[in-house]
Design an enzyme around this catalytic site. Sequence first.
Site, mmCIF file in Angstrom:
data_model
loop_
_atom_site.group_PDB
_atom_site.id
_atom_site.type_symbol
_atom_site.label_atom_id
_atom_site.label_comp_id
_atom_site.label_asym_id
_atom_site.label_seq_id
_atom_site.Cartn_x
_atom_site.Cartn_y
_atom_site.Cartn_z
ATOM 1 N N SER A 111 -77.022 -42.719 81.758
ATOM 2 C CA SER A 111 -76.312 -43.854 81.150
ATOM 3 C C SER A 111 -74.912 -44.036 81.701
ATOM 4 O O SER A 111 -74.105 -43.106 81.661
ATOM 5 C CB SER A 111 -76.136 -43.620 79.651
ATOM 6 O OG SER A 111 -77.276 -43.953 78.962
ATOM 7 N N HIS B 154 -78.297 -48.667 82.431
ATOM 8 C CA HIS B 154 -79.276 -48.054 83.329
ATOM 9 C C HIS B 154 -79.738 -49.130 84.300
ATOM 10 O O HIS B 154 -80.354 -50.103 83.904
ATOM 11 C CB HIS B 154 -80.489 -47.540 82.541
ATOM 12 C CG HIS B 154 -80.217 -46.299 81.767
ATOM 13 N ND1 HIS B 154 -80.496 -45.053 82.247
ATOM 14 C CD2 HIS B 154 -79.665 -46.110 80.552
ATOM 15 C CE1 HIS B 154 -80.148 -44.146 81.349
ATOM 16 N NE2 HIS B 154 -79.631 -44.761 80.305
ATOM 17 N N HIS C 263 -87.054 -43.727 79.084
ATOM 18 C CA HIS C 263 -86.933 -42.642 78.101
ATOM 19 C C HIS C 263 -88.141 -42.566 77.169
ATOM 20 O O HIS C 263 -88.849 -43.538 76.962
ATOM 21 C CB HIS C 263 -85.678 -42.849 77.239
ATOM 22 C CG HIS C 263 -84.405 -42.882 78.025
ATOM 23 N ND1 HIS C 263 -83.965 -44.019 78.655
ATOM 24 C CD2 HIS C 263 -83.491 -41.913 78.290
ATOM 25 C CE1 HIS C 263 -82.829 -43.762 79.287
ATOM 26 N NE2 HIS C 263 -82.516 -42.487 79.081
ATOM 27 N N TYR D 59 -87.809 -42.334 73.970
ATOM 28 C CA TYR D 59 -87.548 -43.170 72.788
ATOM 29 C C TYR D 59 -87.874 -44.639 73.026
ATOM 30 O O TYR D 59 -87.939 -45.427 72.086
ATOM 31 C CB TYR D 59 -86.090 -43.014 72.296
ATOM 32 C CG TYR D 59 -85.024 -43.404 73.289
ATOM 33 C CD1 TYR D 59 -84.762 -44.728 73.602
ATOM 34 C CD2 TYR D 59 -84.262 -42.426 73.921
ATOM 35 C CE1 TYR D 59 -83.790 -45.080 74.509
ATOM 36 C CE2 TYR D 59 -83.284 -42.757 74.833
ATOM 37 C CZ TYR D 59 -83.059 -44.089 75.126
ATOM 38 O OH TYR D 59 -82.094 -44.414 76.045
ATOM 39 N N GLU D 60 -88.056 -45.017 74.296
ATOM 40 C CA GLU D 60 -88.461 -46.399 74.585
ATOM 41 C C GLU D 60 -89.968 -46.564 74.432
ATOM 42 O O GLU D 60 -90.498 -47.660 74.625
ATOM 43 C CB GLU D 60 -88.051 -46.791 76.010
ATOM 44 C CG GLU D 60 -86.541 -46.876 76.208
ATOM 45 C CD GLU D 60 -86.164 -47.068 77.669
ATOM 46 O OE1 GLU D 60 -86.116 -48.225 78.108
ATOM 47 O OE2 GLU D 60 -85.936 -46.068 78.371
ATOM 48 N N ALA E 49 -75.637 -38.660 80.137
ATOM 49 C CA ALA E 49 -74.552 -38.771 79.175
ATOM 50 C C ALA E 49 -74.975 -37.929 77.973
ATOM 51 O O ALA E 49 -76.143 -37.976 77.574
ATOM 52 C CB ALA E 49 -74.383 -40.224 78.766
ATOM 53 N N MET F 298 -80.844 -37.343 75.064
ATOM 54 C CA MET F 298 -82.215 -37.818 74.822
ATOM 55 C C MET F 298 -83.012 -37.936 76.121
ATOM 56 O O MET F 298 -83.908 -38.759 76.233
ATOM 57 C CB MET F 298 -82.162 -39.182 74.126
ATOM 58 C CG MET F 298 -81.337 -39.201 72.848
ATOM 59 S SD MET F 298 -81.149 -40.881 72.222
ATOM 60 C CE MET F 298 -79.800 -40.668 71.041
ATOM 61 N N SER F 299 -82.666 -37.128 77.104
ATOM 62 C CA SER F 299 -83.354 -37.244 78.400
ATOM 63 C C SER F 299 -83.421 -35.890 79.093
ATOM 64 O O SER F 299 -83.349 -34.852 78.439
ATOM 65 C CB SER F 299 -82.589 -38.238 79.289
ATOM 66 O OG SER F 299 -81.328 -37.717 79.643
ATOM 67 N N ASN G 187 -68.919 -38.260 74.420
ATOM 68 C CA ASN G 187 -68.405 -38.333 73.033
ATOM 69 C C ASN G 187 -68.622 -36.964 72.409
ATOM 70 O O ASN G 187 -69.453 -36.205 72.896
ATOM 71 C CB ASN G 187 -69.191 -39.397 72.238
ATOM 72 C CG ASN G 187 -70.683 -39.117 72.262
ATOM 73 O OD1 ASN G 187 -71.376 -39.458 73.241
ATOM 74 N ND2 ASN G 187 -71.188 -38.481 71.223
ATOM 75 N N HIS H 38 -73.252 -46.880 71.579
ATOM 76 C CA HIS H 38 -73.592 -46.760 72.995
ATOM 77 C C HIS H 38 -72.466 -47.262 73.908
ATOM 78 O O HIS H 38 -72.314 -46.783 75.033
ATOM 79 C CB HIS H 38 -74.898 -47.518 73.259
ATOM 80 C CG HIS H 38 -75.446 -47.324 74.635
ATOM 81 N ND1 HIS H 38 -75.716 -46.081 75.164
ATOM 82 C CD2 HIS H 38 -75.761 -48.218 75.609
ATOM 83 C CE1 HIS H 38 -76.180 -46.223 76.400
ATOM 84 N NE2 HIS H 38 -76.213 -47.504 76.690
HETATM 85 N N1 HPA Z 1 -76.266 -37.651 70.988
HETATM 86 C C1 HPA Z 1 -77.403 -37.867 71.679
HETATM 87 N N2 HPA Z 1 -77.415 -38.442 72.864
HETATM 88 C C2 HPA Z 1 -76.238 -38.834 73.407
HETATM 89 C C3 HPA Z 1 -75.031 -38.637 72.741
HETATM 90 C C4 HPA Z 1 -75.044 -38.019 71.472
HETATM 91 O O1 HPA Z 1 -74.008 -37.810 70.808
HETATM 92 N N3 HPA Z 1 -74.050 -39.131 73.557
HETATM 93 C C5 HPA Z 1 -74.673 -39.594 74.662
HETATM 94 N N4 HPA Z 1 -76.000 -39.412 74.586
#
Ligand code: HPA
Length: 290
Positions: free
Chosen positions: A33, A64, A86, A88-89, A116, A214-215, A238, A250
């Site tokens: 990301s 992406h 992903h 989740y998609e 990310a 998530m990847s 973050n 996001h």
């Molecule tokens: N959690 C899950 N996936 C993420 C995060 C997060 O805080 N930041 C970027 N991808």
Amino acid sequence: MAISSTIQQIQDVVEYLEPRLPKKPEIAIILGSGLGEFVHAIKNPTLIPYGEIPHFQKTSVEGHGGTLVIGELNGVVVACLQGRWHFYEGHSMDSIVLPTRAMAALGAHTLFVTNAAGGVNLGFKSGELMIIEDHINMMGDNPLTGKESALFGPRFPDMSEAYSRDCIQILENHAKAKMIPHKKGVYIGLRGPTYETPAEVKMLRTLGGDAVGMSTVPEAIAARHLGMRVTGISVITNMASGIEQKTLDHSEVQETANRVMASLTDLIISSLPEISRSATQQKSHSALIR
Ligand code: HPA
């Protein structure tokens, strides 16, 4: 998916890409990301949109790109997957790892993953890079589930060095030399798409996680199964939920990723020649799956 279709899909991708590639890729790089800008550093790039590659999926997530970019970076031939799709998609694990398997079949000996991620370790700061030392698979699935052919790799693959120790050392040395703020740690992969609750983040820390995303986990597993080396960097975009008194979205992830792009690019480019040289003889995947 039946194993025969998995093999067929890899063959379709290889047959499409091989005549279009100027050179055989040594290292496949997956960009996470907000990290797609990385490809601008590639010399003499050949760009192939995912839409033109058989079985490649459109990436629906903002930040992406969805282009395969092949060219040279610091003398090393790289194939950059600008964007991934992903779990989740709604995509299957099989589909998610198709690009990784195809890059192996095209000759790449090393997979370099980027993503990310949220910082779980309280010693981390947003904007830092984390060299991935290991992962914990909490996605509730595994790309090797099902009837796998012995052509791909063992039924019970060893994961004791999921992320190459040599590559970790090389990345660390270059990050130190360039004074790039960095940490090392364990990436936990969750299914998403919700960000975590504060209680979940506490749990992840207790379990030994330093960053969460998530990847990455499916691709790393598929690559190791094929005998590719894996290395990777998480951009801590973050601090994970509940650590700072704010909500997550996001756009923050994308903004931070864009901000640290320059140091990430710098670190990867300077490390690539050594990472490439340190690759020992790998078994030839192309012979196996073609
Ligand atoms: N959690 C899950 N996936 C993420 C995060 C997060 O805080 N930041 C970027 N991808």
